[in-house]
Design an enzyme around this catalytic site. Sequence first.
Site, PDB file in Angstrom:
ATOM      1  CD  GLU A 196      89.858  13.065 117.263  1.00 59.35           C
ATOM      2  OE1 GLU A 196      88.984  13.540 117.075  1.00 59.35           O
ATOM      3  OE2 GLU A 196      90.458  12.357 116.271  1.00 59.35           O
ATOM      4  CG  HIS A 203      85.784  12.656 110.104  1.00 59.59           C
ATOM      5  ND1 HIS A 203      86.943  12.365 110.910  1.00 59.59           N
ATOM      6  CD2 HIS A 203      85.986  11.814 109.003  1.00 59.59           C
ATOM      7  CE1 HIS A 203      87.661  11.420 110.325  1.00 59.59           C
ATOM      8  NE2 HIS A 203      87.161  11.310 109.155  1.00 59.59           N
ATOM      9  NE  ARG A 249      81.423  10.012 113.378  1.00 58.11           N
ATOM     10  CZ  ARG A 249      81.693   8.732 113.101  1.00 58.11           C
ATOM     11  NH1 ARG A 249      80.616   7.963 112.842  1.00 58.11           N
ATOM     12  NH2 ARG A 249      82.706   8.141 113.273  1.00 58.11           N
ATOM     13  CG  HIS A 251      89.350  15.366 113.258  1.00 58.05           C
ATOM     14  ND1 HIS A 251      88.945  14.550 112.367  1.00 58.05           N
ATOM     15  CD2 HIS A 251      90.196  16.076 112.529  1.00 58.05           C
ATOM     16  CE1 HIS A 251      89.461  14.424 111.374  1.00 58.05           C
ATOM     17  NE2 HIS A 251      90.230  15.355 111.272  1.00 58.05           N
ATOM     18  CB  SER A 252      84.774  16.213 118.188  1.00 61.49           C
ATOM     19  OG  SER A 252      83.593  15.552 117.591  1.00 61.49           O
TER      20      SER A 252
HETATM   21 ZN    ZN Z   1      87.249  13.188 112.987  1.00 62.49          ZN
END
Ligand code: ZN
Length: 433
Positions: A380, A178, A180, A305-306
């Site tokens: 995350e 992802h 961003r 991810h975040s």
């Molecule tokens: Zn993500």
Amino acid sequence: MAVWIAFVFGLVSIWQVGCKTEDKYDDYALIKIYPTRTQQVEALRRLEDPEHRLEFLKKSRSFNDSTDVLVPPDEIPYVENFIKTQYLDYDLKPNYGRLLESAERTPKRRILRGFSVFEYHSFQAIQEYIENMSKRHPDLVTLQNLGTSYQGRRMKLVKISSDPDAGNPIIFIDAGIHAREWVAPAMAVYLVHRLVNDPEARQELDGVDWYILPVVNPDGYEYTRTSRAHRLWRKTRSKNNLLNCFGVDGNRNYGFKWAVSGVSSNPCDTETYAGPKPFSEVETQMVRNIMMENSKRLKLYVSLHSYGQYLVYPWGYTGDFLPKEWKKLDNLARSVSDAVQKAGGKPFRVLSAGKWYPAAGGSDDFAYGVIGVPYSYTMELTDGYEFIYPERLLRIVLPQFYEGFRTFAEQIKTEFSPKYAGQRLRMTREEIS
Ligand SMILES: [Zn+2]
Ligand SMILES: *[C@@H]1O[C@H](CO)[C@@H](O)[C@H](O)[C@H]1NC(C)=O
Ligand SMILES: *[C@@H]1O[C@H](CO)[C@@H](O)[C@H](O)[C@H]1NC(C)=O
């Protein structure tokens, strides 16, 4: 009829995309909504109606955990009214887009001070960094060419091993599917740095090989760096010729229970478009190929991810049931969270990915369900700044997260390393006797 409406919607969104300017988000509000009851969770799904053009940055995964929505100025009254009728708690941050900073910085700082692992970097700089690592430490680091991204960026897998011929179990970490979620590639780069440069990390390399892919979606990543209006881009940058829309959500594109839940079939959806078919994206194909080539030795997969400070495990596609071995996944995740907390970090919320909102086509489900990787997670990272995690705090959190990876490594080594087979056998014998 429905198809026609979807098509017209598509055209409308093309037009909107065409009008994007640098200050697109300036007057948007970030509204954080806190459901405390099951009915409220269900009600929140109604907010997802595309007509209102809301952008969901994060969805709640437990009570007391927020659903975060970016709201265009003319929709703020609608959302506030919705919240009131549902008796929901919320916070509103006005003018959210003014906080977004365009990252395109001159490489001057790097030239003056060298590459710091506590800064956000361009894809190009990250590539240069890993090239340098492999040149300086050829005994430890090798790079595998994976081919090129949709827009032609050359991608490389970093392999770190102190004994490549030992048949060690592999820990595979990827980041940045992802676009961003900048803190994720930063963590991946930090992992490379610590494993290679910290003499004490020989312990983490003892009996375990580490494969790291720091930026799975470099085209999207670079796109988020070009301007404030693009800072929140999530998907890849492949082009849908029919609708003239861009990108697929890479984490809905994997070929296991593809598109059965939690995806959009509209190519112009900016968040969760699953793609025209499983593995339509060259970037997810690369990750799949790494997994397939190494399936026998691959024992832990972590996709970085975040944000939200969650450590979640399969299944992601359903919340109706758990894998048979879920307790093992859960226990290890809790040990990792404890290690991060002991280092001064925030604990992770540990649960199965699909418990609150099922979403199919994730890489963690594919690793677990198709490849047979016994430990598979989505991590995350961070909480409190949405996707705009401040660079100045990287120095604090990245070393804390690293402690979690040491715990992962310890488990993989003792459970799977050939070196420790004797010890495992003794333990089993003691249990029997
Ligand atoms: Zn993500
Ligand atoms: C979390 O939500 C529950 C209701 O589900 C409430 O009883 C509790 O006080 C909340 N905890 C915090 C820390 O806000
Ligand atoms: C890579 O190494 C070269 C030569 O030592 C150096 O000039 C460059 O700054 C390094 N780049 C990174 C990103 O570490």
